[in-house]
Write a protein that holds these residues in place. Sequence first.
Motif, PDB file in Angstrom:
ATOM      1  N   ALA A  64     102.986   5.830  97.988  1.00 49.09           N
ATOM      2  CA  ALA A  64     102.860   6.807  96.904  1.00 49.09           C
ATOM      3  C   ALA A  64     101.709   7.765  97.182  1.00 49.09           C
ATOM      4  O   ALA A  64     101.826   8.980  96.959  1.00 49.09           O
ATOM      5  CB  ALA A  64     102.664   6.089  95.572  1.00 49.09           C
ATOM      6  N   GLY A  65     100.607   7.241  97.661  1.00 59.54           N
ATOM      7  CA  GLY A  65      99.468   8.101  97.998  1.00 59.54           C
ATOM      8  C   GLY A  65      99.810   9.076  99.113  1.00 59.54           C
ATOM      9  O   GLY A  65      99.444  10.252  99.059  1.00 59.54           O
TER      10      GLY A  65
ATOM     11  N   ALA B 105     102.793  10.209  99.815  1.00 61.92           N
ATOM     12  CA  ALA B 105     103.686  11.220  99.244  1.00 61.92           C
ATOM     13  C   ALA B 105     102.892  12.264  98.467  1.00 61.92           C
ATOM     14  O   ALA B 105     103.170  13.469  98.562  1.00 61.92           O
ATOM     15  CB  ALA B 105     104.723  10.551  98.342  1.00 61.92           C
ATOM     16  N   CYS B 106     101.891  11.838  97.716  1.00 61.49           N
ATOM     17  CA  CYS B 106     101.053  12.779  96.964  1.00 61.49           C
ATOM     18  C   CYS B 106     100.271  13.704  97.895  1.00 61.49           C
ATOM     19  O   CYS B 106     100.161  14.907  97.643  1.00 61.49           O
ATOM     20  CB  CYS B 106     100.100  12.016  96.043  1.00 61.49           C
ATOM     21  SG  CYS B 106     100.926  11.224  94.652  1.00 61.49           S
ATOM     22  N   VAL B 107      99.721  13.143  98.958  1.00 61.88           N
ATOM     23  CA  VAL B 107      98.982  13.967  99.926  1.00 61.88           C
ATOM     24  C   VAL B 107      99.918  14.988 100.574  1.00 61.88           C
ATOM     25  O   VAL B 107      99.559  16.163 100.715  1.00 61.88           O
ATOM     26  CB  VAL B 107      98.305  13.075 101.000  1.00 61.88           C
ATOM     27  CG1 VAL B 107      97.782  13.903 102.156  1.00 61.88           C
ATOM     28  CG2 VAL B 107      97.187  12.261 100.370  1.00 61.88           C
ATOM     29  N   CYS B 108     101.118  14.565 100.935  1.00 64.54           N
ATOM     30  CA  CYS B 108     102.088  15.486 101.542  1.00 64.54           C
ATOM     31  C   CYS B 108     102.462  16.605 100.581  1.00 64.54           C
ATOM     32  O   CYS B 108     102.545  17.783 100.963  1.00 64.54           O
ATOM     33  CB  CYS B 108     103.338  14.727 101.997  1.00 64.54           C
ATOM     34  SG  CYS B 108     103.063  13.698 103.432  1.00 64.54           S
ATOM     35  N   MET B 109     102.688  16.261  99.300  1.00 65.62           N
ATOM     36  CA  MET B 109     103.031  17.289  98.312  1.00 65.62           C
ATOM     37  C   MET B 109     101.871  18.251  98.094  1.00 65.62           C
ATOM     38  O   MET B 109     102.076  19.462  97.960  1.00 65.62           O
ATOM     39  CB  MET B 109     103.452  16.638  96.993  1.00 65.62           C
ATOM     40  CG  MET B 109     104.818  15.990  97.053  1.00 65.62           C
ATOM     41  SD  MET B 109     105.418  15.399  95.462  1.00 65.62           S
ATOM     42  CE  MET B 109     104.458  13.902  95.264  1.00 65.62           C
ATOM     43  N   ALA B 110     100.647  17.730  98.055  1.00 67.71           N
ATOM     44  CA  ALA B 110      99.478  18.587  97.881  1.00 67.71           C
ATOM     45  C   ALA B 110      99.323  19.531  99.071  1.00 67.71           C
ATOM     46  O   ALA B 110      99.038  20.729  98.895  1.00 67.71           O
ATOM     47  CB  ALA B 110      98.223  17.732  97.701  1.00 67.71           C
TER      48      ALA B 110
END
Length: 79
Positions: A51-52, A54-59
């Motif tokens: 999940a982390g 995925a969040c870094v990739c989206m950011a």
Amino acid sequence: GLRPWVGAWVANHTRWVQSTDRGAILLIVYTAFSGAVIEGLWQNTPFPVLAGLACVCMAMLGLILGLTCLAARGFGFSS
């Protein structure tokens, strides 16, 4: 570069070149994903880590898209 020799051919076969290009990218992604599944990546990596990631990739995607949008406006491109 090769453009003087192949530029006209590529321009005349745009659809085929695009299909080949996209197919190659799809094959690379599929191979990498399949390798991760075979190696057990999804079972060995805790959900919070995924999940982390995925969040870094989206950011990162949002940041890069924002920067390219600002740069395009700065250079006077229409949006």
